[in-house]
Design an enzyme around this catalytic site. Structure first.
Site, PDB file in Angstrom:
ATOM      1  CG  HIS A 104      -0.093  -0.143   2.519  1.00  0.00           C
ATOM      2  ND1 HIS A 104       0.552   0.914   3.114  1.00  0.00           N
ATOM      3  CD2 HIS A 104       0.198  -1.243   3.263  1.00  0.00           C
ATOM      4  CE1 HIS A 104       1.201   0.481   4.186  1.00  0.00           C
ATOM      5  NE2 HIS A 104       1.004  -0.833   4.305  1.00  0.00           N
ATOM      6  CG  HIS A 115      -0.614   2.026   7.384  1.00  0.00           C
ATOM      7  ND1 HIS A 115      -1.357   1.214   6.556  1.00  0.00           N
ATOM      8  CD2 HIS A 115       0.272   1.216   8.014  1.00  0.00           C
ATOM      9  CE1 HIS A 115      -0.951  -0.036   6.688  1.00  0.00           C
ATOM     10  NE2 HIS A 115       0.050  -0.064   7.561  1.00  0.00           N
TER      11      HIS A 115
END
Length: 274
Positions: A104, A115
């Site tokens: 991600h 994050h």
């Protein structure tokens, strides 16, 4: 040839939100199956191209998510929580290339569940380069002389990888619409796509160089509040930059910086109890 896979979860095919990646949530078992399917596609692609060895490191949360009995039987698996090098445990100079799967984007970016290690981190830097998990892990691989050949995950992670590593092959199995909604490939099509992209990444390996980290890197981490920064700065060698929530640590090499980051983030997570 021998290859290494760091397998995260938020970027796995069809996973839109935290109900799929948190072991306490209803969709977690589905998430584990999808994660294992994506990993198997990458592993199979490497063996198709002549790999003689393959190591998978479960790199999400408690790091015990991959379903061992369903994983490709010719791959070795590192599973379990406390590791000296977390998401890059077991990676060394003996590998011909690394793959990052289920990845991600870094904190603050548009991307599904974006994050950087923990929610207390706003951003991280190695010297002047802003990094998330992807960049930091790639620097550790580069320290060992290992190029990151493939990044698979959401479209935001793929764009981040392309900006950091020239000529890298990426595989976007889903497009982030919001932080918790995606447009995704069907898992069967995504796995065929990952297999093909792994073939391409190995065929392309001569065109990808390791992401070599700087000597004696300065690690800086910006936390979301001052209490988190105070706790992180309790680690010897750390100090808070005046008037900020940025904690800095001068490391002797990227491995020391990585372990410092792990300790600082673990300390910062305790802020909720203070």
């Amino acid at each position: 040839m021998k290859f290494y896979l760091s397998m995260d979860m938020e970027g796995v095919t069809a996973l839109p939100d935290y109900t799929y990646v948190d072991s306490k949530e209803a969709n977690y078992e589905r998430g584990r199956r999808l994660m294992t399917g994506d990993a198997n596609a990458i592993i199979s692609g490497a063996f198709d191209r002549g790999a003689k060895g393959f190591l998978v490191n479960d790199s999400h949360s408690k790091m015990n998510n991959l379903i061992a009995e369903d994983l490709h039987e010719d791959a070795l698996l590192i599973t379990g929580g406390v590791k000296n090098y977390s998401m890059v445990e077991g990676l060394d100079q003996s590998y011909d290339g690394a793959f990052f799967g289920g990845y991600h984007a870094r904190a603050g970016q548009k991307g599904v569940m974006a994050h950087s290690m923990i929610f207390a981190v706003r951003t991280m830097w190695i010297n002047d380069v802003e990094v998330g998990e992807l960049g930091f892990n790639a620097y550790v691989a580069g320290f060992h002389g290992v190029p990151v050949l493939l990044v698979a995950g959401d479209d935001a992670a793929c764009k981040e990888a392309e900006a950091l590593i020239p000529n890298i092959v990426t595989a976007a199995v889903k497009e982030s619409l919001t932080r918790s909604a995606v447009k995704t490939l069907h898992p069967k099509k995504a796995q065929a796509f990952l297999l093909e992209k792994t073939h391409q990444a190995i065929d392309n390996r001569e065109h990808v160089k390791p992401l070599v980290p700087p000597d004696e890197p300065l690690l800086r981490i910006e936390f979301t509040n001052y209490g988190e920064a105070e706790l992180a700065a309790m680690m010897p060698g750390c100090e808070i930059e005046k008037g900020t929530t940025v904690v800095r640590f001068q490391a002797k090499d990227i491995l020391e910086a990585y372990r410092a980051m792990l300790v600082m983030t673990e300390l910062a997570m305790q802020a909720k109890f203070c």
